[in-house]
Write a protein that holds these residues in place. Structure first.
Motif, mmCIF file in Angstrom:
data_model
loop_
_atom_site.group_PDB
_atom_site.id
_atom_site.type_symbol
_atom_site.label_atom_id
_atom_site.label_comp_id
_atom_site.label_asym_id
_atom_site.label_seq_id
_atom_site.Cartn_x
_atom_site.Cartn_y
_atom_site.Cartn_z
ATOM 1 N N PRO A 272 23.717 -26.414 9.805
ATOM 2 C CA PRO A 272 22.606 -25.982 10.654
ATOM 3 C C PRO A 272 21.819 -27.192 11.145
ATOM 4 C CG PRO A 272 22.273 -25.321 8.355
ATOM 5 C CD PRO A 272 23.617 -25.956 8.458
ATOM 6 N N GLN A 273 21.417 -27.174 12.398
ATOM 7 C CA GLN A 273 20.704 -28.309 12.983
ATOM 8 C C GLN A 273 19.253 -28.324 12.506
ATOM 9 O OE1 GLN A 273 20.755 -28.500 17.237
ATOM 10 N NE2 GLN A 273 19.805 -30.500 17.280
ATOM 11 N N ASN A 274 18.795 -29.499 12.156
ATOM 12 C CA ASN A 274 17.409 -29.692 11.766
ATOM 13 C C ASN A 274 16.569 -29.593 13.040
ATOM 14 O OD1 ASN A 274 14.918 -30.774 11.142
ATOM 15 N ND2 ASN A 274 15.730 -32.411 9.900
ATOM 16 N N ARG A 275 15.655 -28.634 13.095
ATOM 17 C CA ARG A 275 14.867 -28.416 14.305
ATOM 18 C C ARG A 275 13.870 -29.539 14.579
ATOM 19 N NH1 ARG A 275 12.180 -22.919 14.115
ATOM 20 N NH2 ARG A 275 11.503 -23.542 16.182
ATOM 21 N N LEU A 276 13.632 -30.422 13.602
ATOM 22 C CA LEU A 276 12.734 -31.551 13.834
ATOM 23 C C LEU A 276 13.419 -32.671 14.622
ATOM 24 C CD1 LEU A 276 10.993 -31.909 10.349
ATOM 25 C CD2 LEU A 276 10.044 -30.935 12.435
ATOM 26 N N THR A 277 14.745 -32.729 14.579
ATOM 27 C CA THR A 277 15.481 -33.806 15.221
ATOM 28 C C THR A 277 15.107 -33.907 16.698
ATOM 29 O OG1 THR A 277 17.328 -33.526 13.691
ATOM 30 C CG2 THR A 277 17.778 -34.720 15.721
ATOM 31 N N GLY A 278 14.734 -35.112 17.109
ATOM 32 C CA GLY A 278 14.361 -35.360 18.490
ATOM 33 C C GLY A 278 13.190 -36.321 18.577
ATOM 34 N N ILE A 279 12.633 -36.439 19.760
ATOM 35 C CA ILE A 279 11.499 -37.329 20.008
ATOM 36 C C ILE A 279 10.297 -36.462 20.366
ATOM 37 C CG2 ILE A 279 10.618 -39.266 21.369
ATOM 38 C CD1 ILE A 279 13.563 -39.984 21.960
ATOM 39 N N GLY B 167 -4.596 -31.522 23.724
ATOM 40 C CA GLY B 167 -3.626 -31.006 24.681
ATOM 41 C C GLY B 167 -3.105 -32.014 25.678
ATOM 42 N N ALA B 168 -3.541 -33.278 25.571
ATOM 43 C CA ALA B 168 -3.102 -34.310 26.511
ATOM 44 C C ALA B 168 -2.144 -35.287 25.828
ATOM 45 C CB ALA B 168 -4.311 -35.070 27.057
ATOM 46 N N SER B 169 -1.238 -35.845 26.616
ATOM 47 C CA SER B 169 -0.280 -36.826 26.104
ATOM 48 C C SER B 169 -0.981 -38.112 25.714
ATOM 49 C CB SER B 169 0.775 -37.120 27.171
ATOM 50 O OG SER B 169 1.497 -35.954 27.463
ATOM 51 N N THR B 170 -0.487 -38.751 24.653
ATOM 52 C CA THR B 170 -1.082 -40.000 24.189
ATOM 53 C C THR B 170 -0.162 -41.197 24.382
ATOM 54 O OG1 THR B 170 -0.181 -39.735 21.972
ATOM 55 C CG2 THR B 170 -2.376 -38.793 22.387
ATOM 56 N N GLY B 171 1.144 -40.947 24.545
ATOM 57 C CA GLY B 171 2.093 -42.051 24.631
ATOM 58 C C GLY B 171 2.572 -42.518 23.267
ATOM 59 N N LEU B 172 2.069 -41.925 22.185
ATOM 60 C CA LEU B 172 2.530 -42.255 20.834
ATOM 61 C C LEU B 172 3.672 -41.309 20.481
ATOM 62 C CD1 LEU B 172 -0.936 -42.701 19.109
ATOM 63 C CD2 LEU B 172 0.597 -44.495 19.946
ATOM 64 N N LEU B 173 4.799 -41.872 20.072
ATOM 65 C CA LEU B 173 6.008 -41.093 19.833
ATOM 66 C C LEU B 173 6.416 -41.101 18.367
ATOM 67 C CD1 LEU B 173 8.132 -42.451 22.811
ATOM 68 C CD2 LEU B 173 6.632 -40.449 22.781
ATOM 69 N N LYS B 174 6.990 -39.993 17.921
ATOM 70 C CA LYS B 174 7.559 -39.868 16.583
ATOM 71 C C LYS B 174 8.989 -39.387 16.766
ATOM 72 C CE LYS B 174 6.502 -38.244 11.965
ATOM 73 N NZ LYS B 174 6.178 -39.553 11.413
ATOM 74 N N MET B 175 9.939 -40.154 16.228
ATOM 75 C CA MET B 175 11.349 -39.794 16.328
ATOM 76 C C MET B 175 11.857 -39.340 14.970
ATOM 77 S SD MET B 175 12.805 -42.830 18.858
ATOM 78 C CE MET B 175 13.686 -43.514 17.528
ATOM 79 N N TYR B 176 12.518 -38.188 14.964
ATOM 80 C CA TYR B 176 13.216 -37.696 13.780
ATOM 81 C C TYR B 176 14.709 -37.749 14.110
ATOM 82 C CZ TYR B 176 8.778 -35.539 12.324
ATOM 83 O OH TYR B 176 7.479 -35.298 11.953
ATOM 84 N N GLN C 269 12.079 -30.300 2.443
ATOM 85 C CA GLN C 269 11.833 -29.708 1.139
ATOM 86 C C GLN C 269 11.905 -28.182 1.216
ATOM 87 O OE1 GLN C 269 11.053 -31.903 -1.733
ATOM 88 N NE2 GLN C 269 12.061 -33.117 -0.147
ATOM 89 N N SER C 270 11.551 -27.642 2.377
ATOM 90 C CA SER C 270 11.560 -26.195 2.611
ATOM 91 C C SER C 270 11.587 -25.979 4.117
ATOM 92 C CB SER C 270 10.309 -25.557 1.999
ATOM 93 O OG SER C 270 9.153 -25.940 2.727
ATOM 94 N N ASP C 271 11.460 -24.719 4.537
ATOM 95 C CA ASP C 271 11.420 -24.421 5.972
ATOM 96 C C ASP C 271 10.154 -24.935 6.636
ATOM 97 O OD1 ASP C 271 13.871 -23.182 5.951
ATOM 98 O OD2 ASP C 271 13.039 -21.166 5.753
#
Length: 129
Positions: free
Chosen positions: A21-28, A35-44, A71-73
């Motif tokens: 099963p695909q980890n739904r966190l995977t991505g950028i 509600g506004a973009s900051t330009g700070l990114l987190k990649m999983y 650890q869990s859903d």
């Protein structure tokens, strides 16, 4: 007995060939503020690594590299391997998360007893210009 013996290896082979099963966190994901973009990114990444990227005076840079293990859903354990904050290197924290659809992510975690929350929007593929 012979028929049952056939099904055990067949079932094992089927399980081995089934995609995990695909980890739904995977991505950028991009951090949102009010509600506004900051330009700070987190990649999983699918391999369990995570990286935070931001824009500094010298251009884009990495502010944190680490690992995460589900650890869990609704939670994962994050370990900081490298950080622009030296006191965080080697630190582990339990992060609670909530996904809304496939594009909104809410994180909540504690550092030194203080609770922090962050909201992210998943980046989408853009059309050619």
């Amino acid at each position: 007995m012979r028929k049952r013996f056939f099904w055990i290896p067949a079932f094992a082979l089927l399980m081995a060939l089934s995609p995990a099963p695909q980890n739904r966190l995977t991505g950028i994901w991009e951090l949102q503020m009010d509600g506004a973009s900051t330009g700070l990114l987190k990649m999983y990444n699918a391999d369990g690594s995570t990286t935070n990227i931001g824009l500094a005076d010298e251009g884009f840079g990495i502010s944190m590299e680490g690992t995460f293990v589900l650890q869990s859903d609704g939670s994962y354990l994050e370990k900081t391997v490298r950080s622009s904050f030296p006191e965080q290197v080697g630190a582990e924290k339990l992060v609670q998360f909530k996904l809304t659809g496939d594009s909104l992510l809410h994180l909540s975690y504690k550092v030194a007893g203080e609770t922090f929350t962050e909201d992210y929007k998943k980046l989408k593929l853009i059309r050619g210009q």
